[in-house]
Design an enzyme around this catalytic site. Structure first.
Site, mmCIF file in Angstrom:
data_model
loop_
_atom_site.group_PDB
_atom_site.id
_atom_site.type_symbol
_atom_site.label_atom_id
_atom_site.label_comp_id
_atom_site.label_asym_id
_atom_site.label_seq_id
_atom_site.Cartn_x
_atom_site.Cartn_y
_atom_site.Cartn_z
ATOM 1 N N SER A 198 43.606 -50.319 -39.594
ATOM 2 C CA SER A 198 42.358 -49.655 -39.990
ATOM 3 C C SER A 198 42.257 -49.552 -41.502
ATOM 4 O O SER A 198 43.275 -49.453 -42.204
ATOM 5 C CB SER A 198 42.361 -48.253 -39.384
ATOM 6 O OG SER A 198 41.378 -47.452 -39.964
ATOM 7 N N TYR B 114 46.797 -39.581 -37.229
ATOM 8 C CA TYR B 114 46.278 -40.859 -36.717
ATOM 9 C C TYR B 114 46.415 -41.939 -37.790
ATOM 10 O O TYR B 114 46.934 -43.032 -37.539
ATOM 11 C CB TYR B 114 44.804 -40.721 -36.277
ATOM 12 C CG TYR B 114 44.151 -42.077 -36.101
ATOM 13 C CD1 TYR B 114 44.457 -42.867 -34.999
ATOM 14 C CD2 TYR B 114 43.265 -42.591 -37.058
ATOM 15 C CE1 TYR B 114 43.892 -44.131 -34.853
ATOM 16 C CE2 TYR B 114 42.700 -43.846 -36.917
ATOM 17 C CZ TYR B 114 43.019 -44.612 -35.818
ATOM 18 O OH TYR B 114 42.474 -45.870 -35.686
ATOM 19 N N TYR C 147 40.465 -53.059 -39.608
ATOM 20 C CA TYR C 147 39.044 -52.938 -39.295
ATOM 21 C C TYR C 147 38.404 -51.914 -40.214
ATOM 22 O O TYR C 147 38.984 -50.869 -40.467
ATOM 23 C CB TYR C 147 38.798 -52.418 -37.872
ATOM 24 C CG TYR C 147 39.582 -53.035 -36.748
ATOM 25 C CD1 TYR C 147 40.056 -54.339 -36.786
ATOM 26 C CD2 TYR C 147 39.819 -52.281 -35.598
ATOM 27 C CE1 TYR C 147 40.747 -54.870 -35.704
ATOM 28 C CE2 TYR C 147 40.503 -52.811 -34.523
ATOM 29 C CZ TYR C 147 40.979 -54.099 -34.586
ATOM 30 O OH TYR C 147 41.666 -54.610 -33.515
ATOM 31 N N LYS D 177 48.924 -45.527 -38.062
ATOM 32 C CA LYS D 177 48.547 -46.926 -38.369
ATOM 33 C C LYS D 177 49.392 -47.451 -39.530
ATOM 34 O O LYS D 177 49.883 -48.578 -39.520
ATOM 35 C CB LYS D 177 47.063 -47.011 -38.734
ATOM 36 C CG LYS D 177 46.122 -46.711 -37.586
ATOM 37 C CD LYS D 177 46.103 -47.858 -36.589
ATOM 38 C CE LYS D 177 45.731 -47.398 -35.207
ATOM 39 N NZ LYS D 177 45.902 -48.365 -34.157
HETATM 40 P P1 NAD Z 1 39.695 -46.950 -27.388
HETATM 41 O O1 NAD Z 1 40.246 -45.579 -27.228
HETATM 42 O O2 NAD Z 1 38.352 -47.231 -26.830
HETATM 43 O O3 NAD Z 1 40.726 -48.022 -26.799
HETATM 44 C C1 NAD Z 1 42.113 -47.807 -26.797
HETATM 45 C C2 NAD Z 1 42.619 -48.125 -25.405
HETATM 46 O O4 NAD Z 1 44.040 -47.940 -25.360
HETATM 47 C C3 NAD Z 1 42.019 -47.211 -24.326
HETATM 48 O O5 NAD Z 1 41.472 -48.008 -23.305
HETATM 49 C C4 NAD Z 1 43.215 -46.400 -23.830
HETATM 50 O O6 NAD Z 1 43.099 -46.084 -22.459
HETATM 51 C C5 NAD Z 1 44.375 -47.331 -24.127
HETATM 52 N N1 NAD Z 1 45.669 -46.662 -24.329
HETATM 53 C C6 NAD Z 1 45.955 -45.643 -25.178
HETATM 54 N N2 NAD Z 1 47.261 -45.315 -25.064
HETATM 55 C C7 NAD Z 1 47.803 -46.160 -24.155
HETATM 56 C C8 NAD Z 1 49.104 -46.325 -23.617
HETATM 57 N N3 NAD Z 1 50.124 -45.521 -23.974
HETATM 58 N N4 NAD Z 1 49.323 -47.307 -22.716
HETATM 59 C C9 NAD Z 1 48.305 -48.128 -22.310
HETATM 60 N N5 NAD Z 1 47.040 -48.006 -22.781
HETATM 61 C C10 NAD Z 1 46.809 -47.028 -23.692
HETATM 62 O O7 NAD Z 1 39.729 -47.289 -28.950
HETATM 63 P P2 NAD Z 1 39.069 -48.505 -29.735
HETATM 64 O O8 NAD Z 1 37.987 -47.950 -30.577
HETATM 65 O O9 NAD Z 1 38.798 -49.625 -28.822
HETATM 66 O O10 NAD Z 1 40.257 -48.872 -30.702
HETATM 67 C C11 NAD Z 1 41.178 -49.912 -30.409
HETATM 68 C C12 NAD Z 1 42.241 -49.946 -31.489
HETATM 69 O O11 NAD Z 1 41.609 -50.172 -32.758
HETATM 70 C C13 NAD Z 1 43.029 -48.665 -31.645
HETATM 71 O O12 NAD Z 1 44.358 -49.003 -31.963
HETATM 72 C C14 NAD Z 1 42.364 -47.984 -32.809
HETATM 73 O O13 NAD Z 1 43.245 -47.110 -33.467
HETATM 74 C C15 NAD Z 1 41.999 -49.172 -33.678
HETATM 75 N N6 NAD Z 1 40.886 -48.904 -34.602
HETATM 76 C C16 NAD Z 1 39.713 -48.426 -34.101
HETATM 77 C C17 NAD Z 1 38.672 -48.164 -34.983
HETATM 78 C C18 NAD Z 1 37.371 -47.618 -34.453
HETATM 79 O O14 NAD Z 1 36.558 -47.140 -35.253
HETATM 80 N N7 NAD Z 1 37.065 -47.674 -33.173
HETATM 81 C C19 NAD Z 1 38.805 -48.409 -36.348
HETATM 82 C C20 NAD Z 1 40.014 -48.915 -36.811
HETATM 83 C C21 NAD Z 1 41.062 -49.174 -35.921
HETATM 84 C C1 UD1 Z 2 36.851 -42.100 -39.482
HETATM 85 C C2 UD1 Z 2 38.310 -41.737 -39.682
HETATM 86 C C3 UD1 Z 2 39.140 -43.006 -39.776
HETATM 87 C C4 UD1 Z 2 38.903 -43.898 -38.554
HETATM 88 C C5 UD1 Z 2 37.408 -44.190 -38.456
HETATM 89 C C6 UD1 Z 2 37.054 -45.019 -37.263
HETATM 90 C C7 UD1 Z 2 38.246 -39.605 -40.876
HETATM 91 C C8 UD1 Z 2 38.616 -38.891 -42.126
HETATM 92 N N1 UD1 Z 2 38.456 -40.931 -40.866
HETATM 93 O O1 UD1 Z 2 36.419 -42.827 -40.581
HETATM 94 O O2 UD1 Z 2 40.506 -42.665 -39.824
HETATM 95 O O3 UD1 Z 2 39.619 -45.113 -38.686
HETATM 96 O O4 UD1 Z 2 36.701 -42.930 -38.351
HETATM 97 O O5 UD1 Z 2 37.355 -44.358 -36.091
HETATM 98 O O6 UD1 Z 2 37.811 -38.999 -39.916
HETATM 99 N N2 UD1 Z 2 29.470 -38.527 -40.891
HETATM 100 C C9 UD1 Z 2 28.488 -37.552 -40.901
HETATM 101 N N3 UD1 Z 2 28.278 -36.835 -39.756
HETATM 102 C C10 UD1 Z 2 28.996 -37.037 -38.614
HETATM 103 C C11 UD1 Z 2 29.988 -38.048 -38.598
HETATM 104 C C12 UD1 Z 2 30.220 -38.769 -39.759
HETATM 105 O O7 UD1 Z 2 27.829 -37.323 -41.915
HETATM 106 O O8 UD1 Z 2 28.762 -36.352 -37.604
HETATM 107 C C13 UD1 Z 2 29.688 -39.345 -42.107
HETATM 108 C C14 UD1 Z 2 31.093 -39.265 -42.669
HETATM 109 O O9 UD1 Z 2 31.177 -38.209 -43.606
HETATM 110 C C15 UD1 Z 2 31.223 -40.657 -43.309
HETATM 111 C C16 UD1 Z 2 30.398 -41.567 -42.405
HETATM 112 O O10 UD1 Z 2 29.495 -40.707 -41.728
HETATM 113 O O11 UD1 Z 2 30.659 -40.671 -44.590
HETATM 114 C C17 UD1 Z 2 31.225 -42.332 -41.372
HETATM 115 O O12 UD1 Z 2 32.030 -41.423 -40.658
HETATM 116 P P1 UD1 Z 2 32.899 -41.857 -39.382
HETATM 117 O O13 UD1 Z 2 32.061 -42.609 -38.448
HETATM 118 O O14 UD1 Z 2 33.587 -40.631 -38.865
HETATM 119 O O15 UD1 Z 2 33.968 -42.887 -39.980
HETATM 120 P P2 UD1 Z 2 35.001 -42.715 -41.203
HETATM 121 O O16 UD1 Z 2 34.901 -41.393 -41.832
HETATM 122 O O17 UD1 Z 2 34.861 -43.897 -42.075
#
Ligand code: NAD
Ligand code: UD1
Length: 342
Positions: free
Chosen positions: A125, A150, A178, A154
């Site tokens: 991330s 969290y 990402y 990562k």
């Molecule tokens: P998500 O929660 O939708 O998907 C994660 C999946 O992992 C879920 O289906 C959950 O059931 C499964 N899981 C969790 N722990 C497990 C375990 N111990 N054994 C087997 N399955 C397990 O999340 P996502 O948004 O799809 O994210 C996927 C990955 O990308 C994660 O590692 C997350 O940290 C990373 N990531 C997400 C974002 C985001 O904004 N969504 C941003 C950066 C990185």
């Molecule tokens: C957050 C997490 C980051 C994670 C990412 C994707 C924090 C500090 N960081 O990032 O670790 O990888 O989500 O899951 O939480 N905002 C509002 N109102 C809201 C929600 C968000 O104003 O209700 C604003 C935030 O201040 C920010 C932007 O929207 O400026 C995006 O927020 P968000 O979607 O939570 O993502 P990140 O903060 O980038």
């Protein structure tokens, strides 16, 4: 054709990646304990693609079973999505987060070593950059101070993978960092389905648009940005998913360790996202300006040119498409997957 294991493949990004892999001819095995996803996802992936896949409802902490699956399924490459991902929950339950995310990764790595599977693509991330000194962010920026367990999970997992790669150069590692994934498959069949009140911007906006929450809290309008609200690099999840397909396809030609930003290279402020969503949905999104959210940075957007150079990957979709596709998924599934497993 390569067989790919997706830990956490029933989740938001994993399900879109499964669709992209199947559409590109790969064989997909999903390994997920459904702690944050629904069994319904599996059939929806099959429905979208018209292809079959193998699903195991199991925990990555179960090293022996994971090893059995890696061998039995003749896995070539693992994409490791499985993790808990709520920033706020990680502050309340750090032990659970470290156990699941770090422990789960160690278990997976042990199973991979035992089964001689030597290619891993990891869901990292932009959070690992902490508060970057400048933007756009390139992959050689130093990793920063994370503000929550969290984020640290990562950052630590990246280091573990770097060290294992250091000890065995045949163990290939791709760290995909990402930026902010939003959007959904254009079918509206799969999408992001957070539990409870969402933390992230786009799911929160959707709940307001659906009338489930009264207004959006905008966290701060005094940042050093064009309108004072925070800027992020939002990326369509379908673009993100295709980045994984290319990483799987090219992993043999890549350096033994690669770190790649997956982003569009373009930042949008909170108010710009609200405006784009209003345009896409035809719904008014009321909001109130509030104090900054602790731990937030003012600007986070990437230089995405390295992904283009090494993977030939570039984001195709802009913010309007991201909002349109998110809204289609929400309208079709106002209560998410509504499964008993969720
Ligand atoms: P998500 O929660 O939708 O998907 C994660 C999946 O992992 C879920 O289906 C959950 O059931 C499964 N899981 C969790 N722990 C497990 C375990 N111990 N054994 C087997 N399955 C397990 O999340 P996502 O948004 O799809 O994210 C996927 C990955 O990308 C994660 O590692 C997350 O940290 C990373 N990531 C997400 C974002 C985001 O904004 N969504 C941003 C950066 C990185
Ligand atoms: C957050 C997490 C980051 C994670 C990412 C994707 C924090 C500090 N960081 O990032 O670790 O990888 O989500 O899951 O939480 N905002 C509002 N109102 C809201 C929600 C968000 O104003 O209700 C604003 C935030 O201040 C920010 C932007 O929207 O400026 C995006 O927020 P968000 O979607 O939570 O993502 P990140 O903060 O980038």
């Amino acid at each position: 054709m390569k067989r790919v294991l997706l830990t956490g493949g029933a989740g938001y990004i994993g399900s879109h990646t499964a669709v992209a892999l199947l559409k590109n001819g790969y064989e997909v095995v999903i390994y997920d304990n459904l702690i944050n996803s629904s069994i319904l996802v599996i059939d929806r992936i099959k429905k979208i693609t018209g292809k079959n896949l193998t699903f195991y409802k199991a925990d990555v902490l179960d090293t022996d079973f994971l090893k059995e699956v890696l061998i039995k399924e003749k896995i070539d490459t693992v994409i490791h999505f499985a993790a808990l991902k709520s920033v706020s929950e990680s502050l309340e339950k750090p032990l659970e987060y470290y156990k699941n995310n770090l422990g789960g990764t160690l278990s997976l790595l042990e199973a991979m070593r035992a089964s001689k599977v030597k290619k891993i693509i990891f869901s990292s991330s932009a959070t690992v950059y902490g508060d970057p000194k400048k933007t756009p962010i390139t992959e050689d920026f130093p990793k920063g101070i994370c503000t929550n367990p969290y984020g640290w999970s990562k950052s630590f997992i990246e280091q573990i993978l770097v060290d294992i790669n250091g000890s065995d150069k045949e163990f290939k590692v791709v760290l995909l960092r990402y930026f902010n994934p939003i959007g959904a498959d254009k079918s509206g069949e799969i999408g992001e389905d957070p539990r409870g009140i969402p933390n992230n911007l786009m799911p929160y906006i959707c709940q307001v648009a659906l009338g489930k929450l009264p207004y959006l809290h905008v966290y701060g309008d005094d940042y050093d940005t064009k309108d004072g609200t925070g800027i992020r690099d939002y990326i369509h999840v379908v673009d993100l998913a295709y980045g994984h397909v290319l990483a799987v396809e090219k992993i043999d030609e890549l350096k033994s360790l690669e770190i790649i930003n997956l982003a569009t290279g373009r930042g949008y402020s909170v108010l710009e996202v609200v405006a784009a969503f209003e345009k896409a949905s035809g719904k008014k999104i009321p909001y109130k300006i509030e104090a900054r959210r602790p731990g937030d940075v003012d600007k986070s957007f990437a230089d995405a040119s390295y992904a283009k150079k090494v993977l030939g990957w570039q984001a195709k979709y802009g913010i309007d498409q991201m909002c349109e596709d998110t809204w289609r998924w929400q309208l079709k599934n106002p209560n998410g997957y509504e499964s008993e497993d969720k």
